[in-house]
Design a protein around this motif. Sequence first.
Motif, PDB file in Angstrom:
ATOM      1  N   ILE A  54       0.829  -1.206   0.000  1.00  0.00           N
ATOM      2  CA  ILE A  54       0.000   0.000   0.000  1.00  0.00           C
ATOM      3  C   ILE A  54       0.863   1.255   0.000  1.00  0.00           C
ATOM      4  CG2 ILE A  54      -1.642   1.347   1.370  1.00  0.00           C
ATOM      5  CD1 ILE A  54      -2.891  -1.269   2.281  1.00  0.00           C
ATOM      6  N   TRP A  55       1.885   1.290   0.848  1.00  0.00           N
ATOM      7  CA  TRP A  55       2.713   2.497   0.950  1.00  0.00           C
ATOM      8  C   TRP A  55       3.460   2.784  -0.345  1.00  0.00           C
ATOM      9  CZ3 TRP A  55       5.003   1.027   6.393  1.00  0.00           C
ATOM     10  CH2 TRP A  55       4.015   1.244   7.356  1.00  0.00           C
ATOM     11  N   GLU A  58       0.953   4.202  -2.778  1.00  0.00           N
ATOM     12  CA  GLU A  58       0.556   5.573  -2.457  1.00  0.00           C
ATOM     13  C   GLU A  58       1.675   6.563  -2.757  1.00  0.00           C
ATOM     14  OE1 GLU A  58      -0.666   5.266   1.599  1.00  0.00           O
ATOM     15  OE2 GLU A  58      -2.726   4.697   1.081  1.00  0.00           O
ATOM     16  N   GLY A  61       1.723   7.005  -6.354  1.00  0.00           N
ATOM     17  CA  GLY A  61       0.524   7.716  -6.771  1.00  0.00           C
ATOM     18  C   GLY A  61       0.557   9.205  -6.509  1.00  0.00           C
ATOM     19  N   THR A  62       1.386   9.648  -5.576  1.00  0.00           N
ATOM     20  CA  THR A  62       1.480  11.092  -5.323  1.00  0.00           C
ATOM     21  C   THR A  62       2.092  11.834  -6.503  1.00  0.00           C
ATOM     22  OG1 THR A  62       3.618  10.784  -4.230  1.00  0.00           O
ATOM     23  CG2 THR A  62       1.656  10.767  -2.842  1.00  0.00           C
ATOM     24  N   PHE A 174      -7.798   5.153  -9.220  1.00  0.00           N
ATOM     25  CA  PHE A 174      -6.369   4.968  -8.957  1.00  0.00           C
ATOM     26  C   PHE A 174      -5.709   4.206 -10.105  1.00  0.00           C
ATOM     27  CE2 PHE A 174      -7.578   4.788  -4.189  1.00  0.00           C
ATOM     28  CZ  PHE A 174      -7.672   6.165  -4.147  1.00  0.00           C
ATOM     29  N   THR A 180      -2.999   8.691  -6.722  1.00  0.00           N
ATOM     30  CA  THR A 180      -3.706   8.321  -5.499  1.00  0.00           C
ATOM     31  C   THR A 180      -3.920   9.491  -4.557  1.00  0.00           C
ATOM     32  OG1 THR A 180      -1.610   7.735  -4.406  1.00  0.00           O
ATOM     33  CG2 THR A 180      -2.775   5.973  -5.576  1.00  0.00           C
ATOM     34  N   ILE A 181      -3.618  10.704  -5.002  1.00  0.00           N
ATOM     35  CA  ILE A 181      -3.709  11.853  -4.111  1.00  0.00           C
ATOM     36  C   ILE A 181      -4.830  12.816  -4.490  1.00  0.00           C
ATOM     37  CG2 ILE A 181      -2.106  13.365  -5.338  1.00  0.00           C
ATOM     38  CD1 ILE A 181      -0.946  14.109  -2.579  1.00  0.00           C
ATOM     39  N   ASN A 198      -7.343   2.990   1.814  1.00  0.00           N
ATOM     40  CA  ASN A 198      -6.294   1.960   1.751  1.00  0.00           C
ATOM     41  C   ASN A 198      -6.806   0.685   1.091  1.00  0.00           C
ATOM     42  OD1 ASN A 198      -4.436   3.601   3.023  1.00  0.00           O
ATOM     43  ND2 ASN A 198      -4.841   2.792   5.054  1.00  0.00           N
ATOM     44  N   VAL A 201      -6.883   0.990  -2.583  1.00  0.00           N
ATOM     45  CA  VAL A 201      -5.556   0.870  -3.192  1.00  0.00           C
ATOM     46  C   VAL A 201      -5.230  -0.602  -3.442  1.00  0.00           C
ATOM     47  CG1 VAL A 201      -3.085   1.221  -2.821  1.00  0.00           C
ATOM     48  CG2 VAL A 201      -4.689   3.033  -2.235  1.00  0.00           C
TER      49      VAL A 201
END
Length: 252
Positions: A54-55, A58, A61-62, A174, A180-181, A198, A201
């Motif tokens: 997930i991290w 993300e 995705g930013t 996504f 993702t932001i 989460n 995602v």
Amino acid sequence: MLGPGRYLLGAIELLWLVGFAWIGAARVRRRLLPEVTGEAGFLASAVVAIALLIWVAELLGTVSAFKLVPYLLSVVVVSMVLRLFVPPAGGAPMGAPRRAQAAEPPSTVGEIGVTGPAAATVRPFRPSLLSTVIALLIAGIAIGHFVSGVKLRLGTGMTGFDSTWYHGPFAAGFFQTGNTIDLHFIAPQFLAWFYPANGEVVHAIGMLAFSRDLMSPLLNLGWLIGCLLACCCASAGRSVWRPGRWGWARSH
């Protein structure tokens, strides 16, 4: 419709992600929880592996880089960095604090896979045959109920209210944008775009592999199995099963 080759490629991509994420997660778990093994250790590694997936998604995705190839490579890089540079417990400069903590009995929550001083002082609890049968029966009912729903959704698609309201649109957003932001303004009422995403995602990761929500029903079944394993770990070692495995299985 996906052909056999595309299905096989998607399965390989998922195995790639899960395998490398597990390599990094296992090292982190051994560093932070060296005394926990067995079912509890497996559960802890699984939680860390999911968090890692997930991290990384993300973070990519930013900058709108949550795409298949960058994601596959990033998971490999992060996992191998953890594997190579996170030392095992007691083998790093942090070894001294770890040795100081080792003088105290480690956590015995669940008593599954716990080693060290606690293992020698705590007598493991063995549930009765009746309790085991009841736990397995109710867990089987819960799994059977979920499996029937999974079979239905694999044939009809995800048609539930929340799935079509924001779970599915967020995950699809996504996947389609690689971002993702950004906020997804999906309805004029209820600020759903501020809901935690989460879980969405994770569903988007499945979409990366198969270019559709094929994995979403199966992921939901995976969450159930994870909850049952957590109930098993949390209730083991208790002389009174309250709520225990069967109670938590029923509640989930």
